[in-house]
Design an enzyme around this catalytic site. Structure first.
Site, short mmCIF file in Angstrom:
data_model
loop_
_atom_site.label_atom_id
_atom_site.label_comp_id
_atom_site.label_asym_id
_atom_site.label_seq_id
_atom_site.Cartn_x
_atom_site.Cartn_y
_atom_site.Cartn_z
N GLU A 1 -21.39 -0.98 42.57
CA GLU A 1 -21.09 -1.89 43.68
C GLU A 1 -21.07 -1.11 44.99
OE1 GLU A 1 -18.76 -5.56 42.15
OE2 GLU A 1 -17.33 -3.97 42.59
N SER B 1 -22.01 -9.21 46.60
CA SER B 1 -22.64 -10.42 47.16
C SER B 1 -23.72 -11.01 46.24
CB SER B 1 -23.20 -10.14 48.55
OG SER B 1 -22.14 -9.79 49.43
N ASN C 1 -15.02 -11.61 38.88
CA ASN C 1 -13.79 -10.97 39.37
C ASN C 1 -13.15 -11.90 40.40
OD1 ASN C 1 -11.85 -9.35 40.52
ND2 ASN C 1 -13.30 -7.91 41.45
N GLY D 1 -18.45 -8.64 49.29
CA GLY D 1 -17.82 -9.67 50.11
C GLY D 1 -18.42 -9.82 51.50
N LYS E 1 -10.37 -11.55 41.85
CA LYS E 1 -9.50 -10.81 42.78
C LYS E 1 -8.14 -11.52 42.90
CE LYS E 1 -13.63 -9.02 44.89
NZ LYS E 1 -14.28 -8.42 46.02
N HIS F 1 -12.24 -0.32 40.96
CA HIS F 1 -12.89 -1.19 41.96
C HIS F 1 -12.69 -0.57 43.34
CE1 HIS F 1 -13.76 -4.57 44.57
NE2 HIS F 1 -14.41 -5.10 43.56
N GLU G 1 -11.89 -1.75 46.06
CA GLU G 1 -10.66 -2.19 46.76
C GLU G 1 -9.45 -1.40 46.25
OE1 GLU G 1 -11.23 -6.37 46.00
OE2 GLU G 1 -12.97 -6.31 47.32
P1 PGA Z 1 -18.52 -10.15 45.95
O1 PGA Z 1 -17.51 -9.15 45.20
O2 PGA Z 1 -19.41 -10.76 44.90
O3 PGA Z 1 -17.62 -11.17 46.61
O4 PGA Z 1 -19.29 -9.35 46.93
C1 PGA Z 1 -17.95 -8.32 44.16
C2 PGA Z 1 -16.81 -7.48 43.65
O5 PGA Z 1 -15.99 -7.03 44.44
O6 PGA Z 1 -16.71 -7.24 42.44
#
Ligand code: PGA
Length: 267
Positions: free
Chosen positions: A182, A226, A26, A188, A28, A112, A114
């Site tokens: 997640e 992460s 992803n 992140g 983003k 997601h 976010e």
């Molecule tokens: P990350 O993001 O690997 O940077 O923690 C995962 C995601 O948001 O799908």
């Protein structure tokens, strides 16, 4: 082949069905055309894993068309980061599932965290979007996960159950649906969930899916939050983990290839 990653179990010890490990990147809201071209070309040069893995690239919408051309005849699949539930109309700024399919996407991420926290998307919307994705032949990667406050209050399982109940329809099966667990606090942040917590939650999700759908045993469940080259093989070895949804580490070809390779080590 290890039964830990590739075999979804009816109950422990009884192989039901095999799946390829799924590694989804992803991106983003990152990368412009030049950077995207280079990243994909580096991935193509370094990818030596045949069809042992299913690798899905999930760039921002602006790059979908050019990436669809660049990955034609390569082992990579294309996914989008969201879609609107309506097919077309006066929804300025939105993109429909049909438009994504028209561009060559076969996957779409929905719900997601976010999108849920920054843009107020609700379980009902996510379910409607998954249904539209299904109508146009896309596989929905439906994200679920608890906040740190919910985990600390002992509400992680209930939170995820409710998200699954409200976002996943009974029509979901292994061809049109993937679940990505997640935990929000792991996204992140560099803080990965404990392997035991990942296992516990994946088992819980499996049970909810089995109760919900006749083919709930076959729906892949990915871990996200992460995931890095250093922790990927331990995560892939957790029972019921069918792959990873990778954010930050998917923007670097070497890191992403290392994660893919970690999946193969368990093969
Ligand atoms: P990350 O993001 O690997 O940077 O923690 C995962 C995601 O948001 O799908």
């Amino acid at each position: 082949m290890s039964d830990k990653n590739f075999i979804i179990l009816n109950d422990p010890g009884k192989p039901k069905m095999t799946h390829q490990l799924i590694i989804a990147g992803n991106w983003k809201m990152n990368l412009l055309r030049d950077g995207s071209r280079k990243l994909i070309s580096d991935l193509q040069k370094g990818y030596t894993f045949g069809s042992a893995m299913k690798v899905i690239l999930i760039p921002p919408a602006t790059l979908l068309g050019s990436i669809a051309d660049q990955i034609r005849n390569s082992p990579f699949f294309l996914g989008a980061q969201n879609c609107h539930e309506e097919r077309f109309g006066a929804f300025t700024g939105e993109v429909s599932a049909e438009m994504l399919a028209d561009l060559g996407c076969t996957y779409v991420v929905l719900g997601h965290s976010e999108r849920r926290t920054l843009f107020g998307e609700t379980n009902n919307q996510i379910r409607a979007r998954a249904s539209s994705a299904l109508d146009f032949g896309l596989t929905a990667i439906i994200c679920v996960g608890e906040s740190i406050e919910q985990r600390q209050a002992g509400l992680a399982m209930d939170t995820v159950s409710k998200q699954l109940e409200e976002c996943v329809g009974s029509e979901a099966n292994s061809n049109n649906c993937i679940i990505a667990y997640e935990p929000i606090w792991a996204i992140g942040t560099g803080k990965t969930a404990e392997l035991q917590d990942i296992e516990e939650m994946h088992r819980h999700i499996r049970n909810v899916l089995i109760a919900k759908s006749a083919t709930g045993n076959d729906i892949p469940i990915l871990y996200g939050g992460s995931v890095k080259a250093e922790n990927a093989s331990n995560i892939f070895a957790v029972p019921q983990v069918g792959g990873a949804l990778v954010g930050g580490a998917s923007l670097n070809s070497q890191d992403f290839l290392e994660i893919i390779k970690a999946g193969q080590r368990n093969d």
